[in-house]
Design a protein around this motif. Sequence first.
Motif, short mmCIF file in Angstrom:
data_model
loop_
_atom_site.label_atom_id
_atom_site.label_comp_id
_atom_site.label_asym_id
_atom_site.label_seq_id
_atom_site.Cartn_x
_atom_site.Cartn_y
_atom_site.Cartn_z
N ARG A 13 0.79 -1.45 0.05
CA ARG A 13 -0.01 -0.18 0.18
C ARG A 13 0.89 1.35 -0.13
O ARG A 13 0.51 2.37 -0.58
CB ARG A 13 -0.87 -0.06 1.32
CG ARG A 13 -1.99 -1.18 1.11
CD ARG A 13 -3.08 -0.84 -0.01
NE ARG A 13 -4.02 -1.89 0.17
CZ ARG A 13 -4.72 -2.42 -0.86
NH1 ARG A 13 -4.69 -1.73 -2.24
NH2 ARG A 13 -5.43 -3.40 -0.86
N ARG B 144 -11.96 -4.21 -10.68
CA ARG B 144 -10.79 -3.12 -10.44
C ARG B 144 -11.49 -1.97 -10.11
O ARG B 144 -12.32 -1.59 -10.37
CB ARG B 144 -9.79 -3.07 -11.31
CG ARG B 144 -8.93 -4.32 -11.72
CD ARG B 144 -7.68 -4.06 -12.42
NE ARG B 144 -8.25 -3.07 -13.64
CZ ARG B 144 -8.48 -3.29 -14.82
NH1 ARG B 144 -8.17 -4.80 -15.28
NH2 ARG B 144 -8.61 -2.63 -15.84
N PRO B 145 -10.83 -1.21 -9.11
CA PRO B 145 -11.26 -0.02 -8.61
C PRO B 145 -11.59 1.31 -9.98
O PRO B 145 -12.49 2.01 -9.94
CB PRO B 145 -10.45 0.83 -7.67
CG PRO B 145 -9.50 -0.30 -7.17
CD PRO B 145 -9.61 -1.49 -8.11
N LEU C 192 -2.47 -1.07 -8.93
CA LEU C 192 -3.14 -1.98 -8.22
C LEU C 192 -2.37 -3.01 -7.28
O LEU C 192 -1.41 -3.57 -8.03
CB LEU C 192 -4.40 -2.51 -9.08
CG LEU C 192 -5.15 -1.63 -9.77
CD1 LEU C 192 -6.20 -2.35 -10.82
CD2 LEU C 192 -6.09 -1.08 -8.65
N ASP D 14 -6.57 -5.46 -4.29
CA ASP D 14 -7.67 -4.76 -5.32
C ASP D 14 -7.82 -5.85 -6.32
O ASP D 14 -8.96 -5.69 -7.11
CB ASP D 14 -7.06 -3.49 -6.09
CG ASP D 14 -6.30 -2.67 -4.69
OD1 ASP D 14 -7.16 -2.40 -3.92
OD2 ASP D 14 -5.30 -2.34 -5.26
#
Length: 556
Positions: free
Chosen positions: A20, A346-347, A30, A41
């Motif tokens: 992160r 995915r985001p 990701l 993610d």
Amino acid sequence: MEGLSPAIVILGPGALATARRLQDGLPGSLVHGLAGRVEGDVSYNAFGDHLRDLYRQQRPLVVLCAAGIVIRTLASLLDDKTAEPPVLAVAEDGSAVVPLLGGLAGANRLARQLGTLLDVAPAITTSGELRFGTCLLDPPAGYALADVDVAKHRVADLLAGAPVRIEGEAPWLDEVPLARDPEARQRILVSPMTSADDHTLLIHPRAVLVAVRADATAAAVTELLASTGYAPCAVAVLLARAEDMAVPGLAELSQALDVPLRFVDANTPDFALTTVERAQERGIALHLHDRPLDAEDLGQHRGRLSVVGLGPGAAELMAPVVRRALDEAQDVLGYATYVQMAGPLRPDQLAHASDNREELQRARHAFELAASGRQVVMVSSGDPGVFAMAAAVLEVLEGADDPRWAAVELEILPGITAAMASAALAGAPLGHDFCLISLSDNLKPWAVIEQRLRQAAAADLAMAFYNPISKARPHQLERALDVLRSCRPANTPVILGRDVGRPGGGLEYTSLGALRSDMVDSRTLVILGSSHTRRFPRADGGEWVYTPRWYDPELL
Ligand code: SAH
């Protein structure tokens, strides 16, 4: 490929905090986590396969595990050095950053960036990089080396201390400690032209725009570039009129030249518009810009709508081509349950889930998104052409008057339909002629259904029934069974596939005589055998059901 954001791959929760931290400093990246071990993610099941897939997609890889594991995993793919994305191993606790591969694709640059984020010195071993603080063989985005092999020799000369002069604009070299000398024989030349001599490290700015009419050919473009002296890899973009979006030759041209294709839109700058206008008169027009061009700033992508079948549910039963379409999707549309089945997304991907009954509305929405240049995926379970979205999408397209919808790159990607998934579990009940019938009378009269059942029975086809029952239609299966029982004997084999390929799903074996509608729900697929369908015990206590390939009219 330039511009792909890195994948940060981790194997367990111990690496998540470091992952992160890296992610915060790497926009668009990701975290990929091993399913069941750590929540990222993106989740993956098999480390080796996943890493190799990402590598083949040229995705920069930041892998938080032992360098040896990464090397061994990718070893089989390593023979082509020029196609290598950056691959870095990072210690789980963030104490070491080791660039392993992809020095020509920015691995060392990425290593320095990660080193800064983690406050450690990256383990850089490339001699040019150590001396110059940058890899001369890896110019920044917007520039390309004319010839890697020639360039390696030139860089070796420079490493040996040869003086050098720089011609052209190379702002990234300003801070590099080269032995500069305006009189030097060796030079670094930044130019869109092909010409160079034995003492030149030639770097092309991607500053040439090629505008084409719909009928332009690769040979003509190559010839024109050659006659003007522009290097093919100085071409940043191929630009055409939006009206020509669906012309197949243009996509082929873009592939043949290995240059991104864009179409004029509202944001296309004036110099590019004028070039496209000139191309309408003479087939091809060139424009040399005063700095590198980014295709993203010059026009619209051709949008794509992929109508895909997810298969019955299990990931292994999904076609790789569908997996790829989902990976490339910007928007995923469909009935909420299936959008969820297609995930996890995915985001950066948008999910547009809708109700089961809104097919036409959903299809229009998909075209609107794709016509704006987006990569859109419409999901169905099973196969999209079997009582699902493909027909709805084509119905909407046929009735559309917006030419931008017709210009969308539409593809239908097949999936394993419920009948095939269920039949395979039972053996081969559809091993001879069969038909697929939906028992839903939402869009067709019940009388038609009854008539088809009678005719299919008369033709002695094996049958698979979709949509056998629903809350709104609780009694229709009984009516269908009445029709079938009047045509086929009670001992005709029946297989019920419920939630096949999904957790808790499986088969139930029964017969036409014993089948009751309370054994069936809306997630069940019903297979009814023909007069020839047979059953026999399996060694494991179950049974096999199959319809033989031969036919004996006596049996009817
Ligand atoms: N396009 C889908 C069918 C959609 S119609 C396909 O090709 O499979 C919906 C019907 O399909 C359901 O009522 C049920 O009869 C059947 N069905 C879909 N998925 C199923 C599954 N996993 N197991 C059993 N039946 C299924």
